[in-house]
Each structure stands twice: as structure tokens, then as C-alpha cells.
Design an enzyme around this catalytic site. Sequence first.
Site, PDB file in Angstrom:
ATOM      1  CD  GLN A  39     -63.859  25.694 -11.095  1.00 58.64           C
ATOM      2  OE1 GLN A  39     -63.627  24.573 -11.530  1.00 58.64           O
ATOM      3  NE2 GLN A  39     -64.535  25.893  -9.974  1.00 58.64           N
TER       4      GLN A  39
ATOM      5  CB  ALA B 246     -62.567  27.127  -6.913  1.00 63.36           C
TER       6      ALA B 246
ATOM      7  CB  SER C 272     -60.668  25.409  -9.798  1.00 62.77           C
ATOM      8  OG  SER C 272     -60.721  23.995  -9.780  1.00 62.77           O
TER       9      SER C 272
ATOM     10  CG  HIS D 186     -60.605  20.123 -10.363  1.00 57.89           C
ATOM     11  ND1 HIS D 186     -60.407  18.770 -10.447  1.00 57.89           N
ATOM     12  CD2 HIS D 186     -61.273  20.329  -9.198  1.00 57.89           C
ATOM     13  CE1 HIS D 186     -60.957  18.167  -9.399  1.00 57.89           C
ATOM     14  NE2 HIS D 186     -61.481  19.102  -8.615  1.00 57.89           N
TER      15      HIS D 186
ATOM     16  CG  ASP E 281     -62.982  15.968  -7.568  1.00 52.86           C
ATOM     17  OD1 ASP E 281     -62.026  16.396  -6.889  1.00 52.86           O
ATOM     18  OD2 ASP E 281     -63.842  16.710  -8.077  1.00 52.86           O
TER      19      ASP E 281
ATOM     20  CD  GLU F 232     -64.110  19.905  -2.103  1.00 53.22           C
ATOM     21  OE1 GLU F 232     -63.282  19.374  -2.890  1.00 53.22           O
ATOM     22  OE2 GLU F 232     -64.726  20.946  -2.367  1.00 53.22           O
TER      23      GLU F 232
ATOM     24  CG  HIS G 284     -60.071  18.243  -4.340  1.00 50.01           C
ATOM     25  ND1 HIS G 284     -60.538  18.944  -5.451  1.00 50.01           N
ATOM     26  CD2 HIS G 284     -58.771  18.603  -4.221  1.00 50.01           C
ATOM     27  CE1 HIS G 284     -59.565  19.689  -5.959  1.00 50.01           C
ATOM     28  NE2 HIS G 284     -58.476  19.502  -5.227  1.00 50.01           N
TER      29      HIS G 284
HETATM   30 ZN   LIG Z   1     -62.106  18.506  -6.719  1.00 48.72          ZN
END
Ligand SMILES: [Zn+2]
Length: 333
Positions: A216, A236, A241, A243, A250, A301, A304
Site C-alpha cells: 500500500q 489510502a 487501507s 485491503h 475488489d 467505488e 470495493h
Molecule cells: Zn478496494
Amino acid sequence: MKQVKKRRKRRYRLKTEVKRFLIYALFIIGLFIYTVKESFAIYKEFKYQETYEYKLIQKGYTKDEAITLIKYIKPATLDNILLEEEKNEYYYNIVTQKYYIEKNFQSYVDYKTYHTSTDYKDVIAIVNVNAHHGWYNKIFDTNIEDGHLMLVNKFYKLDSTYKREDLESINLAYAYAGQSAAPIVIENFKNMRTDVETELGVHLMVNSSFRSYQDQEAVYNDFKNISLKYADAYAARPGHSEHQTGLAIDITSLEHPYISNNANSFDKSAEYEWLKNNCHKYGFILRFPKGKEHITGYNTESWHFRYVGIEAATKMYQEDITLDEYYAFYIAK
Ligand SMILES: [Zn+2]
């Protein structure tokens, strides 16, 4: 004869005296009861004048408003309110909001005072999720003990060393190369993918999933080379994030691989519409919905999705709230 008359006379006088005495006694008792009752009423009124209810009414609040304010605001704050010249109409409107949290009372009032056109619902949401501080201006540690409800956003941050131990590779049949996530996420994604295929005949794909703090950081720094504003708009900051949790994926589809800006892109597809309305049944939420940008800090988004478990996902879907709002009200409160 004379003796009898005398005795009768005495008896008569005695009777009259007893009668008179009884009348006096009754009068005294009556007076006593009346005085006690009156003093009690005066005492009660005196006591009532010392209550918050009375004092708030004196400031111009209705009785209902006063009772509600007393129920939702702690005494120390009520004392401050009573020092004010007159009634403030914000208070009642704030405390009667569904997601009102008592400890945030003063912040709601301050926010509303400076943003008079923001409606009460938004004032409550913005303050609850800390957005009134400004993005990244106040940082808390993510509580990883919250499990699949852990909050990671522009205010809650994961440590640079945090990484789930049970990350699992995602099969290339439904993910692009090198993807991994928590097993529960993969399992539920698979079920959801099967149902989308059955109902719509399209194939969901995982585009992106777990990303380490360091990954990230690299993504964010690439953007930051353009500008800080640009970086914060599109990525982010490291530690911020979702993630990194291994709980976010995603999603697009084989049939609609492009995320946006295209007549044929994923955000205009039937599968995206389907996901918006059904993903909660598999424990997922659309993490950054349209119209909630001021609460999540992200532009919408369509790709996401975040795993939070079926129960929480269903509640968020039904109440139309984001994870940030849910967390503030149902977990951190
Ligand atoms: Zn994402």
C-alpha cells in the site's frame, strides 16, 4: 321537684358544652388538615422549581422537550445549557436522532453551529465517524479484536506489521494472479459468484484483495509523486487501507472488466446492481456507496466490497449505513 329540675338543667348545660367542644375540635382538625395540605403543595412546588424540567421550561423549552433533553443529556451538560440566555433549538433535534451518542453531544452542537445547512442526520453521522476532524487529522489504532468487524478508514489505522496468518490464495478460476484473502471471504465470495452465475449468467472476478502495508505504501507513494491531494483522492495511506485486513476484495466480472467511465463498464452492469441488493446475504457490503462520500472519505467505488459477516451486513443494508457509522454506534459506543 326542685332537685330534679336542677339536675336536668345541669345535664342540658353539659350537653351544650360537649357540642361546642366538638365543633371547636372539628374546626381545629379541619384547619390543621388544610394547613398541612397547603404547605405540602407549597413544598412540592418549591421542590419542582429546583428540577431541570422546571428550569428548562423557564428557558423556553416545552415540557416534552425538557423531559427529552433530561433523558439524553448528562446533568453536567444540562447545567451548562441552563447558563445560556435562551432556548437552543438544535438540542432537541440532535438528541432525538436515531444514531445520537451522548458523549458526542457538544461536538454535534459545534458542528451544527458552523454548518447550519447540514441536516441533523448528517451532523450526527459526520461527528460519529470523526469526519468533523478532517480526514487523517485524528488517528486511532484499529482494534483487531473486532475480527471481521474491524474498522480501517481515514481515522483508524492498522500497524505496519499487521497481517492475518490465515490468508489463502484465491483460485485463478475466479481471480486474477496473486490474490489472497481470509478463508471466510473466499468461501462467501464463491457462493455469491455461483448465485450470480445462475441468475445472470455472468462471472464475478476478484481483481484485487489482500495488500500488505508495504504494498500500500508503494501504491500511495506512486500517487504522491504526482501530488499529495491526488494521492489522498485515489489511494489510502499505508495502514489505512482495508485491503490490509484481508477482508476486502475488489470485484468486477469477466463480462464487464472495466470499473467505470464506459457505457459497458462494471458500474452500469446488472451484476453490480445485483451485488448492491444481495451481497449482504453473503456477509459483504459495498464499502463506499454513492452519497456517503462525506462519511467514508472516498468517492463511490462500485468494485470495493468488504466482508463483515451476514448479521452486520444485513443491518447496514437495512439501515442504509456505512461500516463507519455502524462501528461508531453499535460497537465503539
Ligand atoms: Zn478496494
